[in-house]
Design a protein around this motif. Structure first.
Motif, PDB file in Angstrom:
ATOM      1  N   ALA A 171       0.814  -1.209   0.000  1.00 11.45           N
ATOM      2  CA  ALA A 171       0.000   0.000   0.000  1.00 11.45           C
ATOM      3  C   ALA A 171       0.854   1.269   0.000  1.00 11.45           C
ATOM      4  CB  ALA A 171      -0.944  -0.009   1.202  1.00 11.45           C
ATOM      5  N   GLU A 172       2.133   1.138   0.421  1.00  6.29           N
ATOM      6  CA  GLU A 172       3.003   2.321   0.490  1.00  6.29           C
ATOM      7  C   GLU A 172       3.139   3.006  -0.866  1.00  6.29           C
ATOM      8  OE1 GLU A 172       4.011  -0.625   1.831  1.00  6.29           O
ATOM      9  OE2 GLU A 172       3.690  -0.059   3.922  1.00  6.29           O
ATOM     10  N   LEU A 173       3.133   2.165  -1.918  1.00  5.93           N
ATOM     11  CA  LEU A 173       3.249   2.703  -3.269  1.00  5.93           C
ATOM     12  C   LEU A 173       2.162   3.716  -3.553  1.00  5.93           C
ATOM     13  CD1 LEU A 173       4.029  -0.300  -5.587  1.00  5.93           C
ATOM     14  CD2 LEU A 173       5.199   1.891  -5.539  1.00  5.93           C
ATOM     15  N   ALA A 177       1.949   7.932  -4.145  1.00  2.88           N
ATOM     16  CA  ALA A 177       1.279   8.519  -5.305  1.00  2.88           C
ATOM     17  C   ALA A 177       0.257   9.556  -4.871  1.00  2.88           C
ATOM     18  CB  ALA A 177       0.600   7.423  -6.120  1.00  2.88           C
ATOM     19  N   VAL A 178      -0.450   9.252  -3.754  1.00  2.00           N
ATOM     20  CA  VAL A 178      -1.442  10.206  -3.256  1.00  2.00           C
ATOM     21  C   VAL A 178      -0.749  11.505  -2.859  1.00  2.00           C
ATOM     22  CG1 VAL A 178      -3.150  10.662  -1.468  1.00  2.00           C
ATOM     23  CG2 VAL A 178      -3.013   8.403  -2.503  1.00  2.00           C
ATOM     24  N   MET A 179       0.417  11.380  -2.200  1.00  2.00           N
ATOM     25  CA  MET A 179       1.203  12.561  -1.814  1.00  2.00           C
ATOM     26  C   MET A 179       1.517  13.417  -3.029  1.00  2.00           C
ATOM     27  SD  MET A 179       1.501  12.419   1.351  1.00  2.00           S
ATOM     28  CE  MET A 179       1.378  11.274   2.685  1.00  2.00           C
ATOM     29  N   ASP A 180       1.821  12.724  -4.145  1.00  2.00           N
ATOM     30  CA  ASP A 180       2.159  13.457  -5.376  1.00  2.00           C
ATOM     31  C   ASP A 180       0.933  14.012  -6.075  1.00  2.00           C
ATOM     32  OD1 ASP A 180       4.727  12.904  -4.876  1.00  2.00           O
ATOM     33  OD2 ASP A 180       4.901  11.239  -6.295  1.00  2.00           O
ATOM     34  N   GLY A 181      -0.252  13.778  -5.487  1.00  2.00           N
ATOM     35  CA  GLY A 181      -1.462  14.360  -6.059  1.00  2.00           C
ATOM     36  C   GLY A 181      -2.147  13.523  -7.116  1.00  2.00           C
ATOM     37  N   CYS A 182      -1.880  12.200  -7.118  1.00  2.00           N
ATOM     38  CA  CYS A 182      -2.560  11.325  -8.078  1.00  2.00           C
ATOM     39  C   CYS A 182      -4.004  11.096  -7.653  1.00  2.00           C
ATOM     40  CB  CYS A 182      -1.875   9.967  -8.126  1.00  2.00           C
ATOM     41  SG  CYS A 182      -0.579   9.882  -9.337  1.00  2.00           S
ATOM     42  N   GLY A 183      -4.921  11.019  -8.637  1.00  2.00           N
ATOM     43  CA  GLY A 183      -6.295  10.625  -8.331  1.00  2.00           C
ATOM     44  C   GLY A 183      -6.395   9.109  -8.341  1.00  2.00           C
TER      45      GLY A 183
ATOM     46  N   MET B   1      -6.437  11.652   2.371  1.00  2.00           N
ATOM     47  CA  MET B   1      -6.288  10.338   1.747  1.00  2.00           C
ATOM     48  C   MET B   1      -7.514   9.461   2.018  1.00  2.00           C
ATOM     49  SD  MET B   1      -3.302   7.819   1.356  1.00  2.00           S
ATOM     50  CE  MET B   1      -3.472   6.081   1.056  1.00  2.00           C
ATOM     51  N   LYS B   2      -7.935   9.439   3.264  1.00  5.84           N
ATOM     52  CA  LYS B   2      -9.081   8.621   3.616  1.00  5.84           C
ATOM     53  C   LYS B   2     -10.326   9.061   2.850  1.00  5.84           C
ATOM     54  CE  LYS B   2     -10.926   6.110   7.373  1.00  5.84           C
ATOM     55  NZ  LYS B   2     -11.434   6.109   8.702  1.00  5.84           N
ATOM     56  N   LYS B   3     -10.442  10.381   2.723  1.00  2.00           N
ATOM     57  CA  LYS B   3     -11.598  10.944   2.039  1.00  2.00           C
ATOM     58  C   LYS B   3     -11.623  10.469   0.586  1.00  2.00           C
ATOM     59  CE  LYS B   3     -13.840  15.409   1.713  1.00  2.00           C
ATOM     60  NZ  LYS B   3     -13.460  16.828   1.615  1.00  2.00           N
ATOM     61  N   MET B   4     -10.436  10.508  -0.008  1.00  2.00           N
ATOM     62  CA  MET B   4     -10.328  10.107  -1.403  1.00  2.00           C
ATOM     63  C   MET B   4     -10.723   8.640  -1.571  1.00  2.00           C
ATOM     64  SD  MET B   4      -7.069  11.041  -3.632  1.00  2.00           S
ATOM     65  CE  MET B   4      -6.316   9.559  -4.206  1.00  2.00           C
ATOM     66  N   TYR B   5     -10.333   7.812  -0.588  1.00  2.00           N
ATOM     67  CA  TYR B   5     -10.587   6.380  -0.698  1.00  2.00           C
ATOM     68  C   TYR B   5     -12.007   5.971  -0.325  1.00  2.00           C
ATOM     69  CZ  TYR B   5      -6.001   4.790  -2.050  1.00  2.00           C
ATOM     70  OH  TYR B   5      -4.863   4.527  -2.759  1.00  2.00           O
ATOM     71  N   SER B   6     -12.779   6.959   0.182  1.00  2.00           N
ATOM     72  CA  SER B   6     -14.168   6.587   0.463  1.00  2.00           C
ATOM     73  C   SER B   6     -15.138   7.435  -0.354  1.00  2.00           C
ATOM     74  CB  SER B   6     -14.457   6.707   1.964  1.00  2.00           C
ATOM     75  OG  SER B   6     -14.017   7.969   2.412  1.00  2.00           O
ATOM     76  N   ASN B   7     -14.642   7.979  -1.449  1.00  2.00           N
ATOM     77  CA  ASN B   7     -15.490   8.756  -2.353  1.00  2.00           C
ATOM     78  C   ASN B   7     -16.513   7.835  -3.026  1.00  2.00           C
ATOM     79  OD1 ASN B   7     -16.570  10.121  -4.553  1.00  2.00           O
ATOM     80  ND2 ASN B   7     -14.716  11.347  -4.845  1.00  2.00           N
ATOM     81  N   LYS B   8     -17.789   8.035  -2.649  1.00  2.00           N
ATOM     82  CA  LYS B   8     -18.851   7.134  -3.129  1.00  2.00           C
ATOM     83  C   LYS B   8     -18.950   7.105  -4.651  1.00  2.00           C
ATOM     84  CE  LYS B   8     -20.871   5.422   0.503  1.00  2.00           C
ATOM     85  NZ  LYS B   8     -21.049   6.319   1.658  1.00  2.00           N
ATOM     86  N   LEU B   9     -18.767   8.264  -5.259  1.00  2.00           N
ATOM     87  CA  LEU B   9     -18.918   8.363  -6.707  1.00  2.00           C
ATOM     88  C   LEU B   9     -17.858   7.528  -7.406  1.00  2.00           C
ATOM     89  CD1 LEU B   9     -21.070  10.144  -8.114  1.00  2.00           C
ATOM     90  CD2 LEU B   9     -19.169  11.618  -8.830  1.00  2.00           C
TER      91      LEU B   9
END
Lengths: 281, 295
Positions: A171-173, A177-183, B1-9
């Protein structure tokens, strides 16, 4: 003393080789027979020997099979439908696997179990109702009538393999990526997917093998030759040339050829893929 | 981060294609099947609701039980003939190292990649009484006369032979990769202790292969239940109902006998049987699981 031991060893080796060669002959001889008869003429078939040495090699059998069997048309359909099915299975299973494994929501376990249930449902039990659905929606004789069930019935296995491979990805990977602003979508397709390459190969091979040989759904949902797949060059041909056996042998050999050739070339990868899928499954 | 991972859409967009496929291609047809199984629909025209009559008729239907018996026969055939052969060949193959290994593996698997349509028609010719390969082999060994391989008594065995031949490479490959996963130091230790090949096979290879064998046995039973394609083309359930299977029978009832409602009742029972068989097999094998996990 030492000598007899060595002799025994070699006798054992001979038995081992004997077993392997015998099984290989059993597995391959029917195909050699098929090839042999496909090059003879029908009159020569009623011999007492196992194989025929044709007086003149009848390449014409293959010409007839190729042209009258609509070989190219069916091959093109098979490649197109199977290719699309593989791409769709990969796409849908990677997305669903990621959602069920990494995303945080209440129903993730339920949805995963639901989708995996498909593995237990016998395909042929859906033939009758699906025929009804597709004919009501005017979808018979379209590519969708094959593509939808092919993808749907390969999806559970794809999802199963993808989740088991994906759970090994650290999951660290993703955190980086999230830190770098990836969706999320970029994480899935640009970070996770490339790591999953070996499992993508496995899922592709399993899906392709499953659907390449399928004809029951195709013969139920399709009536015109427009989207019919490779098995139909054999199925329809045998009626047309019911008394010309040699040509029937040729069309069978021709139909079997693409898969066998691809298999022999990609032998190592396919073996690895099947073994990986089977061990995980 | 958590918010992003629980985005319902986002979650919906990811699982929706899979769920829709499942609903449209698997769930909806099953529901429709249940509905039609309660009718006397022939496939055309109008229909009446007849309650559970189709199911009652099914319980008295000789052909349906023949189909189930045939599945059981296949499953036993796979487990008692195909799988032992596959394990032995896999173990022998493992002993060879080098070139022969990948050659044989390739050869054994080839029938597996050939379309069922070709396999079924090819074996129809192999069983052909006039110029078929099998009768010619018998002739070479001096047997006079011809054997009708697809007669009522022989047909089910002939079907079994085709399926064993076709699926052998797959089973072998799975056992082979199972054997390859066994730690080689175990064999070395056994050799030091003076174990012979037979002992090594029975005491080390087989016990460690247990999980692989369990998976393969489950698959064998399920595939015996689901058998359709090969039988459909080779014998179409005949002669009589000698090689009838559940799937071929429901197909015949719906599209040949115009008992679409009845065919759907068979489909529903077929699904239930497959689910029960899977759950049952998993249960038996699970009971032994804790010991293994404890290690």
């Amino acid at each position: 003393m030492e000598k007899t031991g060595k002799k025994k060893m070699s006798a054992g080796k001979v038995i081992l080789w004997g077993i392997l060669i015998f099984v290989a002959v059993v597995q391959i001889f029917p195909l050699v027979w098929l090839l042999d008869f496909s090059l003879a003429s029908s009159n020569e078939m009623f011999t007492n020997g196992l194989l025929i040495i044709p007086e003149k090699i009848q390449w014409g059998n293959y010409v007839k099979a190729f042209v009258d069997g609509n070989f190219l048309h069916y091959l093109k359909n098979s490649l197109l439908i199977n290719g699309l099915a593989v791409v769709l299975v990969l796409l849908v299973s990677i997305m669903a696997a990621f959602a069920c494994l990494r995303m945080q929501w209440k129903l993730n376990g339920f949805v995963k179990t639901l989708l995996l249930m498909g593995m237990m449902i016998p395909i042929h039990a859906t033939l009758l109702p699906n025929y009804k659905i597709y004919s009501t929606l005017h979808m018979t004789d379209t590519i969708w009538a094959l593509l939808i069930p092919y993808v749907a019935f390969s999806l559970p296995q794809g999802l199963f393999l993808m989740t088991s491979f994906m759970s090994a990805v650290p999951a660290e990977l993703e955190e980086a990526a999230v830190m770098d602003g990836c969706g999320i979508y970029r994480i899935i397709f640009q970070i996770i997917t490339p790591i999953l390459k070996p499992s993508i190969a496995t899922v592709s091979i399993m899906t392709f093998l499953n659907n390449w040989n399928e004809f029951m759904m195709a013969s139920t949902y399709l009536s015109s030759p427009k989207w019919k797949t490779l098995p139909f060059s054999v199925l329809e041909f045998t009626g047309q040339y019911s008394s010309n056996y040699a040509v029937q042998f040729a069309v069978m050999a021709l139909t079997a050829a693409p898969a066998v050739i691809i298999y022999v070339i990609l032998n190592k990868h396919i073996t690895k893929g099947v073994a990986m899928g089977a061990v995980k499954g | 981060m958590k918010k992003m991972y629980s985005n319902k859409l986002v979650i919906t967009s990811l699982v929706l294609p899979g769920v829709l496929l499942f609903v449209f291609a698997i769930l909806a047809p099953i529901c429709l099947s249940v509905y039609y199984s309660l009718t006397d629909y022939s496939g055309m025209g109008s229909w009446n609701m007849i309650g559970l009559d189709n199911y009652k008729a099914l319980m008295r239907d000789e052909a349906f039980f023949t189909a189930l018996r045939n599945s059981l026969f296949l499953a036993i055939g796979f487990i008692c003939i195909q799988h032992p052969l596959a394990i032995i060949v896999a173990a022998v193959l493992d002993k060879l190292s080098g070139r022969g290994e990948s050659f044989f593996r390739c050869v054994y698997f080839i029938p597996n990649v050939i379309s069922v349509a070709v396999i079924a028609y090819l074996w129809k010719f192999i069983y052909n009484p006039n110029f078929g390969l099998l009768n010619n082999i018998l002739k070479v060994f001096g047997y006079k006369g011809t054997v009708n391989w697809l007669s009522a008594e022989n047909a089910i065995w002939s079907v079994l032979v085709v399926l064993i031949w076709h699926g052998f490479g797959w089973g072998m490959l799975i056992y082979y990769s199972g054997i390859k996963n066994i730690d080689p130091t175990l064999y070395e230790a056994a050799a030091i202790d003076g174990a012979n090949q037979k002992q090594t096979f029975l005491r080390i290879t087989l016990p460690l292969m247990k999980p692989v064998i369990q998976v393969n046995v489950t698959m064998a039973v399920i595939s015996a239940l689901k058998q359709m394609e090969t039988v459909y083309l080779l014998t179409n359930g005949g002669p009589g109902n000698a090689t009838q299977f559940t799937a071929t029978y429901l197909y015949q009832q719906a599209f040949k006998a115009f008992r679409y409602g009845y065919g759907n009742a068979i489909s529903v029972v077929f699904i239930i049987i497959c689910l029960l068989a899977t759950v049952f097999l998993n249960k038996i094998f699970e009971e032994r699981e804790p010991e293994r996990r404890g290690r």
